[in-house]
Design a protein around this motif. Structure first.
Motif, PDB file in Angstrom:
ATOM      1  N   SER A 115       0.860  -1.179   0.000  1.00  0.00           N
ATOM      2  CA  SER A 115       0.000   0.000   0.000  1.00  0.00           C
ATOM      3  C   SER A 115       0.898   1.231   0.000  1.00  0.00           C
ATOM      4  O   SER A 115       2.110   1.112  -0.211  1.00  0.00           O
ATOM      5  N   HIS A 116       0.335   2.412   0.252  1.00  0.00           N
ATOM      6  CA  HIS A 116       1.083   3.665   0.148  1.00  0.00           C
ATOM      7  C   HIS A 116       2.441   3.592   0.849  1.00  0.00           C
ATOM      8  O   HIS A 116       2.520   3.240   2.025  1.00  0.00           O
ATOM      9  N   HIS A 132       4.497   2.778  -3.932  1.00  0.00           N
ATOM     10  CA  HIS A 132       3.160   2.192  -4.035  1.00  0.00           C
ATOM     11  C   HIS A 132       2.135   3.290  -3.825  1.00  0.00           C
ATOM     12  O   HIS A 132       2.272   4.126  -2.925  1.00  0.00           O
ATOM     13  N   ASP A 133       1.096   3.303  -4.675  1.00  0.00           N
ATOM     14  CA  ASP A 133       0.084   4.354  -4.605  1.00  0.00           C
ATOM     15  C   ASP A 133      -1.217   3.900  -3.929  1.00  0.00           C
ATOM     16  O   ASP A 133      -2.235   4.583  -3.991  1.00  0.00           O
ATOM     17  N   GLY A 134      -1.157   2.743  -3.272  1.00  0.00           N
ATOM     18  CA  GLY A 134      -2.346   2.210  -2.633  1.00  0.00           C
ATOM     19  C   GLY A 134      -3.041   1.173  -3.486  1.00  0.00           C
ATOM     20  O   GLY A 134      -3.870   0.404  -2.997  1.00  0.00           O
ATOM     21  N   THR A 135      -2.679   1.134  -4.781  1.00  0.00           N
ATOM     22  CA  THR A 135      -3.251   0.152  -5.706  1.00  0.00           C
ATOM     23  C   THR A 135      -2.174  -0.691  -6.380  1.00  0.00           C
ATOM     24  O   THR A 135      -2.296  -1.910  -6.468  1.00  0.00           O
ATOM     25  N   THR A 136      -1.114  -0.014  -6.824  1.00  0.00           N
ATOM     26  CA  THR A 136      -0.090  -0.685  -7.630  1.00  0.00           C
ATOM     27  C   THR A 136       1.308  -0.376  -7.106  1.00  0.00           C
ATOM     28  O   THR A 136       1.613   0.771  -6.762  1.00  0.00           O
ATOM     29  N   ARG A 137       2.152  -1.401  -7.069  1.00  0.00           N
ATOM     30  CA  ARG A 137       3.556  -1.237  -6.696  1.00  0.00           C
ATOM     31  C   ARG A 137       4.375  -0.998  -7.953  1.00  0.00           C
ATOM     32  O   ARG A 137       4.175  -1.642  -8.980  1.00  0.00           O
ATOM     33  N   ASN A 179       2.747   5.661  -9.781  1.00  0.00           N
ATOM     34  CA  ASN A 179       2.355   4.829  -8.636  1.00  0.00           C
ATOM     35  C   ASN A 179       3.004   5.331  -7.342  1.00  0.00           C
ATOM     36  O   ASN A 179       3.681   4.589  -6.626  1.00  0.00           O
TER      37      ASN A 179
END
Length: 216
Positions: A115-116, A132-137, A179
């Protein structure tokens, strides 16, 4: 002291304290978690070791303190503020399955970002940056391989909503511009090591005091 790109000498803390907050996490106060033959030793420096048992881990963690990250409460970080993170690091004893993580992330668990957050991954001796943007690494090879028992300086610069840049011995080695973490999130400093299913080798991580500066 904090080192900035384009500055040939270390700038004094006083100068940057006028522009932001400085945090030096005390290693002995960080929470220790180990499994298998993993171990940690903390003083002015931190040592994490896997021991020889397969699938062993060792880590030290702590949450972001209240008052460090402007606009965030205790245990949280405001990703809308510039952040600079400096430390020295050294790996000893090659072991192909060993991975080291130096991360700021929402949880205090072992492993890659989920996650973030932002971080540095060392697979045996090879360095990779992660975000990581909370959706994708996202990851970026830093095209750097450590030498056994040789200390290097790492600087990670977070530029809100723009990029995270990774420096090794003052040289920029990689940039991530997608991301990226955002908002105000739970924040934990996580320093960890793990070996794989083979074992048999005591892999070692040594790291200096970590210095984190965040803009007001």
């Amino acid at each position: 002291m904090l080192q900035y790109p384009g500055v040939t000498k270390y700038a004094t803390m006083t100068k940057y304290l006028k522009q932001g907050k400085l945090w030096l996490p005390p290693f002995p106060d960080m929470t220790q978690t180990v499994s298998g033959s993993g171990a940690t030793s903390a003083g002015t420096e931190l040592r994490l070791t896997t021991g020889i048992t397969a699938s062993s881990t060792a880590r030290r963690t702590c949450s972001i303190p209240g008052g460090f990250s402007i606009g965030a409460s205790n245990g949280r970080i405001n990703w809308a503020k510039k952040l600079i993170w400096c430390f020295d690091i050294m790996r000893t004893t090659s072991e192909a399955e060993t991975v080291v993580y130096c991360q700021i992330k929402t949880v205090s668990t072992q492993g890659i970002l989920a996650s973030h957050g932002i971080g540095l991954v060392i697979a045996n001796y090879a360095l990779t940056g992660e975000s990581h943007d909370g959706t994708t690494r996202q990851t970026a090879s830093l095209a750097t391989t450590l030498t056994d028992s040789v200390l290097v300086n790492v600087r990670i610069e977070w530029n809100p909503a723009v990029s995270v840049e990774f420096f090794v011995n003052t040289v920029s080695k990689g940039i991530l511009a997608t991301n990226l973490p955002s908002g105000t999130q739970a924040g934990n400093l996580v320093l960890s090591i793990e070996n794989g299913v083979t074992g048999g080798t005591n892999a070692i991580l040594d790291t200096s005091v970590h210095m984190l500066w965040q803009n007001h």
